[in-house]
Scaffold this active site. Structure first.
Site, PDB file in Angstrom:
ATOM      1  N   LYS A 217       0.845  -1.200   0.000  1.00  0.00           N
ATOM      2  CA  LYS A 217       0.000   0.000   0.000  1.00  0.00           C
ATOM      3  C   LYS A 217       0.882   1.253   0.000  1.00  0.00           C
ATOM      4  O   LYS A 217       0.702   2.160  -0.795  1.00  0.00           O
ATOM      5  CB  LYS A 217      -0.910  -0.034   1.230  1.00  0.00           C
ATOM      6  CG  LYS A 217      -1.806   1.154   1.355  1.00  0.00           C
ATOM      7  CD  LYS A 217      -2.734   1.017   2.553  1.00  0.00           C
ATOM      8  CE  LYS A 217      -3.405   2.361   2.820  1.00  0.00           C
ATOM      9  NZ  LYS A 217      -4.345   2.339   3.917  1.00  0.00           N
ATOM     10  N   GLU A 223      10.502  -4.676   4.494  1.00  0.00           N
ATOM     11  CA  GLU A 223      10.589  -6.068   4.041  1.00  0.00           C
ATOM     12  C   GLU A 223      10.269  -6.184   2.555  1.00  0.00           C
ATOM     13  O   GLU A 223      10.979  -6.838   1.780  1.00  0.00           O
ATOM     14  CB  GLU A 223       9.593  -6.954   4.811  1.00  0.00           C
ATOM     15  CG  GLU A 223       9.910  -7.128   6.279  1.00  0.00           C
ATOM     16  CD  GLU A 223       9.232  -6.077   7.159  1.00  0.00           C
ATOM     17  OE1 GLU A 223       8.996  -4.945   6.676  1.00  0.00           O
ATOM     18  OE2 GLU A 223       8.955  -6.403   8.332  1.00  0.00           O
ATOM     19  N   GLY A 277      -4.792  -1.920   5.013  1.00  0.00           N
ATOM     20  CA  GLY A 277      -4.024  -3.070   4.531  1.00  0.00           C
ATOM     21  C   GLY A 277      -4.726  -4.391   4.772  1.00  0.00           C
ATOM     22  O   GLY A 277      -4.822  -5.244   3.880  1.00  0.00           O
ATOM     23  N   ARG A 278      -5.254  -4.582   5.963  1.00  0.00           N
ATOM     24  CA  ARG A 278      -5.872  -5.875   6.297  1.00  0.00           C
ATOM     25  C   ARG A 278      -7.256  -6.044   5.681  1.00  0.00           C
ATOM     26  O   ARG A 278      -7.910  -7.056   5.885  1.00  0.00           O
ATOM     27  CB  ARG A 278      -5.895  -6.070   7.808  1.00  0.00           C
ATOM     28  CG  ARG A 278      -6.510  -4.938   8.583  1.00  0.00           C
ATOM     29  CD  ARG A 278      -6.122  -4.983  10.053  1.00  0.00           C
ATOM     30  NE  ARG A 278      -6.593  -3.827  10.803  1.00  0.00           N
ATOM     31  CZ  ARG A 278      -5.945  -2.665  10.897  1.00  0.00           C
ATOM     32  NH1 ARG A 278      -4.794  -2.510  10.284  1.00  0.00           N
ATOM     33  NH2 ARG A 278      -6.436  -1.682  11.616  1.00  0.00           N
ATOM     34  N   GLU A 363      -4.618  -6.676  14.699  1.00  0.00           N
ATOM     35  CA  GLU A 363      -4.148  -5.357  14.270  1.00  0.00           C
ATOM     36  C   GLU A 363      -5.304  -4.350  14.317  1.00  0.00           C
ATOM     37  O   GLU A 363      -5.085  -3.149  14.527  1.00  0.00           O
ATOM     38  CB  GLU A 363      -3.562  -5.426  12.849  1.00  0.00           C
ATOM     39  CG  GLU A 363      -2.732  -4.193  12.501  1.00  0.00           C
ATOM     40  CD  GLU A 363      -1.871  -4.375  11.266  1.00  0.00           C
ATOM     41  OE1 GLU A 363      -0.692  -4.765  11.391  1.00  0.00           O
ATOM     42  OE2 GLU A 363      -2.380  -4.146  10.155  1.00  0.00           O
ATOM     43  N   HIS A 394      -4.504 -33.053  17.340  1.00  0.00           N
ATOM     44  CA  HIS A 394      -3.340 -33.856  17.728  1.00  0.00           C
ATOM     45  C   HIS A 394      -2.175 -32.967  18.135  1.00  0.00           C
ATOM     46  O   HIS A 394      -1.030 -33.423  18.190  1.00  0.00           O
ATOM     47  CB  HIS A 394      -2.965 -34.793  16.580  1.00  0.00           C
ATOM     48  CG  HIS A 394      -4.099 -35.711  16.239  1.00  0.00           C
ATOM     49  ND1 HIS A 394      -4.304 -36.913  16.872  1.00  0.00           N
ATOM     50  CD2 HIS A 394      -5.130 -35.552  15.380  1.00  0.00           C
ATOM     51  CE1 HIS A 394      -5.398 -37.485  16.394  1.00  0.00           C
ATOM     52  NE2 HIS A 394      -5.927 -36.676  15.493  1.00  0.00           N
ATOM     53  N   LYS A 522       9.229  -0.704  13.893  1.00  0.00           N
ATOM     54  CA  LYS A 522       9.756  -0.424  12.535  1.00  0.00           C
ATOM     55  C   LYS A 522      10.833   0.651  12.616  1.00  0.00           C
ATOM     56  O   LYS A 522      11.890   0.534  11.999  1.00  0.00           O
ATOM     57  CB  LYS A 522       8.631   0.104  11.632  1.00  0.00           C
ATOM     58  CG  LYS A 522       7.650  -0.921  11.144  1.00  0.00           C
ATOM     59  CD  LYS A 522       6.726  -0.254  10.110  1.00  0.00           C
ATOM     60  CE  LYS A 522       5.502  -1.092   9.828  1.00  0.00           C
ATOM     61  NZ  LYS A 522       4.517  -0.420   8.987  1.00  0.00           N
TER      62      LYS A 522
HETATM   63  O1  LIG Z   1       1.100  -2.717   2.246  1.00  0.00           O
HETATM   64  P1  LIG Z   1       2.202  -2.108   3.047  1.00  0.00           P
HETATM   65  O2  LIG Z   1       2.134  -0.606   3.048  1.00  0.00           O
HETATM   66  O3  LIG Z   1       3.548  -2.600   2.600  1.00  0.00           O
HETATM   67  O4  LIG Z   1       2.011  -2.532   4.543  1.00  0.00           O
HETATM   68  C1  LIG Z   1       2.039  -3.870   4.920  1.00  0.00           C
HETATM   69  C2  LIG Z   1       1.471  -4.097   6.274  1.00  0.00           C
HETATM   70  O5  LIG Z   1       2.198  -3.378   7.238  1.00  0.00           O
HETATM   71  C3  LIG Z   1       1.325  -2.865   8.221  1.00  0.00           C
HETATM   72  O6  LIG Z   1       1.293  -1.498   8.074  1.00  0.00           O
HETATM   73  C4  LIG Z   1       1.758  -3.221   9.602  1.00  0.00           C
HETATM   74  O7  LIG Z   1       3.082  -3.480   9.745  1.00  0.00           O
HETATM   75  C5  LIG Z   1      -0.010  -3.501   7.922  1.00  0.00           C
HETATM   76  O8  LIG Z   1      -1.070  -2.784   8.382  1.00  0.00           O
HETATM   77  C6  LIG Z   1       0.041  -3.659   6.466  1.00  0.00           C
HETATM   78  O9  LIG Z   1      -0.884  -4.603   6.055  1.00  0.00           O
END
Ligand SMILES: O=P(O)(O)OC[C@H]1O[C@](O)(CO)[C@@H](O)[C@@H]1O
Length: 559
Positions: A217, A223, A277-278, A363, A394, A522
């Site tokens: 987003k 990452e 995002g979620r 979240e 199990h 972060k």
């Molecule tokens: O889509 P982005 O901006 O890379 O964010 C990834 C994820 O990181 C977050 O901001 C949390 O770390 C989430 O809410 C989001 O889904």
């Protein structure tokens, strides 16, 4: 635009007190007496929408407690909240944004609107439909061979690089739907910055046949950017720099950053900041789903979500599935103090559903500050965990059946399977009903004694072992059943939980749509990265962190 004054905690106090008193009364936490008192309990404490059936009768919610829970919802003005959510009001008040993910699955002329950052509203349904048309053209192009790899041959694999909401939804839904609808291209997912994850994928995938989607987003997530650049190097190294524009696309709200990455604008699939995002699997972030399972399946998925939106928006609280799921969760968490929620989907295709719900629930609602600025008066979110049934039986179900903690369970099951071994599906279903029944009824010491006697055990063995074989029962569960798992029913299932989370957030008086809690870690990671270069200045940290950094470097021979 004026935002309504958030409700003070005192608005719901009387309702909470009443619920606490009901649970504290003799037998207030027991479930089996409720069935004994009312042969129609299962009917009264269940509800359905289309073929989806929700049974919450195996909880200790008595008729009086149910009334109390509706009073709580009304005291928290849940109906007003639902109206404001669908009206596109800035319910995400800390960021002054709408939470308008419903527009992503609405019909183009539905007229859902969302707040614009510069003021006023935009037609969110129309915006979503426009981007959907862009996605459809691309997906159909990849499938019909008009959009091809740099060598002119079709793509066989798609790699989605993203994390959190830009990974969990597409990964979970692709796994489920490619089983049901078949895989048009093979979908792969890379989320973790751990280099081993990329190393493994780059061994498995042929760059010449792989379409890479960089899904973020913000397009700034550490990452995703790290992995995105690794994939770019991998692909350009194998196929040459010119191949990058053929093999990459971006799913993002940040056109500036996607441009810098070198992705041409027509390969950027956008969405707006009113999509959290979620909640974004319905948006361009779902492109890998559509590529893998096909455009028609993706449309059916949206239709399922849309149907549940309609149910949630227009059904009275008393028959409203997301509301009922929310209220039974509130009873378990806040009144009985059961701090966890176990998600047991008896469906291998939903293996990633608990992970998806972890982000959706925790979240969204793992917060302590109320919209009014004061601190919450109750726990706001259970710790969500789960595994597919029957595997879970199990591993951790021992604790759920006999541990001292109360662990509420959501069982999820499709009545029809998508394979040709009906006997296997009956065995699977029998396990769902048996687990829920065992949690409810348990087994008393008398029953254990009787059983052991019949099996020929002597008195000493019965006295020594018997108590270990007792199940207290009275452990709550809810069960969700539907005819079959497909794109439509999965859409419905996800939205059931989305709106459950929304209702709970409204009752707790928190903002379910921001996520400030992930920011601090972060920032600190960004600050620590340069300190982990060989012999670098470690900076100022607490003694433990400094010690760990030193040990890390010295174990690497770099400190
Ligand atoms: O889509 P982005 O901006 O890379 O964010 C990834 C994820 O990181 C977050 O901001 C949390 O770390 C989430 O809410 C989001 O889904």
């Amino acid at each position: 635009m004026s935002e309504p004054t958030p409700l003070p905690a005192s608005a719901t106090k009387a309702a909470w007190d009443k619920l606490d008193a009901l649970a504290a009364a003799p037998g207030g936490r027991l479930i089996t007496p409720l069935f004994a008192a009312d042969p129609d309990r299962a009917k009264k404490f269940s509800a359905s929408f289309e073929d989806m059936f929700l049974d919450f009768s195996k909880t200790s919610i008595s008729p009086a407690a149910m009334t109390g829970l509706f009073e709580l919802a009304r005291a928290a003005k849940v109906e007003d909240f639902i109206a404001r959510l669908f009206a596109g009001e800035p319910v995400n008040m800390t960021e002054h944004r709408s939470a308008m993910h419903m527009a992503l699955r609405s019909l183009p002329d539905a007229g859902f609107r969302a707040v614009l950052p510069e003021g006023g509203f935009e037609d969110a349904s129309a915006v979503a439909a426009h981007e959907r048309a862009h996605m459809e053209k691309f997906v159909r192009g990849v499938h019909d061979g008009s959009i091809v790899a740099a060598d002119g041959k079709p793509f066989t694999d798609v790699l989605n690089i993203g994390i959190g909401g830009s990974d969990l939804g597409p990964r979970m839904v692709s796994l489920a739907l490619t089983f049901v609808h078949g895989a048009k291209v093979n979908a792969h997912f890379l989320s973790n910055v751990d280099g081993h994850a990329f190393a493994q994928l780059s061994r498995e995938l042929d760059p010449a046949r792989t379409l890479v989607l960089v899904a973020s987003k913000t397009f700034t997530t550490l990452e995703t950017m790290t992995n995105g650049h690794a994939a770019r190097d991998w692909l350009a190294g194998a196929l040459g720099e010119d191949a990058v524009s053929h093999h990459f696309a971006a799913l993002s709200t940040n056109l500036k950053e996607t441009g810098k990455f070198g992705i041409p604008e027509d390969r950027v699939f956008g969405f707006r900041d009113w999509v959290g995002g979620r909640y974004s699997v319905w948006s361009a972030i779902g492109l890998s789903v559509a590529l893998a399972a096909g455009w028609d399946a993706f449309e059916d998925f949206l239709a399922g979500g849309r149907a549940m939106d309609g149910h949630f928006r227009s059904t009275p609280l008393e028959q409203n599935l997301p509301v009922l799921l929310a209220l039974s969760g509130i009873w378990n968490l806040d009144v009985l103090h059961a701090a966890t929620l176990c998600i047991l989907a008896y469906d291998a295709r939903l293996a990633r559903f608990p992970a998806y719900l972890q982000q959706l629930e925790m979240e969204s609602n793992g917060k302590s500050t109320r919209l009014a600025g004061d601190q919450v008066t109750h726990q706001t979110c259970p710790v969500v965990f789960g595994e597919p049934g029957t595997d879970a039986q199990h591993s951790f179900m021992q604790l759920v059946h006999q541990g001292p903690a109360l662990v509420p369970v959501d069982f999820i099951l499709a009545a029809e399977a998508d394979h040709d071994r009906p006997e296997a599906h009956r065995i699977l279903a029998a396990n769902v009903f048996a687990q829920a029944e065992a949690l409810l009824a348990g087994k008393s010491l008398e029953e254990v004694t009787e059983e052991m006697k019949k099996a020929g055990a002597d008195e000493e063995t019965i006295a020594r072992v018997g108590p270990h074989r007792v199940f207290t029962g009275q452990r709550p569960s809810t069960t969700i059943l539907y005819k079959k798992l497909d794109a439509y029913s999965l859409g419905r299932l996800i939205v059931l939980y989305e709106h459950k989370v929304a209702v709970q957030g409204a009752i707790w008086g928190i903002n379910s749509y921001d996520q400030w809690g992930v920011e601090l870690g972060k920032k600190l990671a960004q600050a620590i990265i340069p300190s982990l270069e060989p012999h670098a200045d470690l900076g100022h940290h607490d003694g433990s962190t400094t010690g760990l950094m030193k040990t890390f470097l010295s174990l690497r021979g770099e400190g």
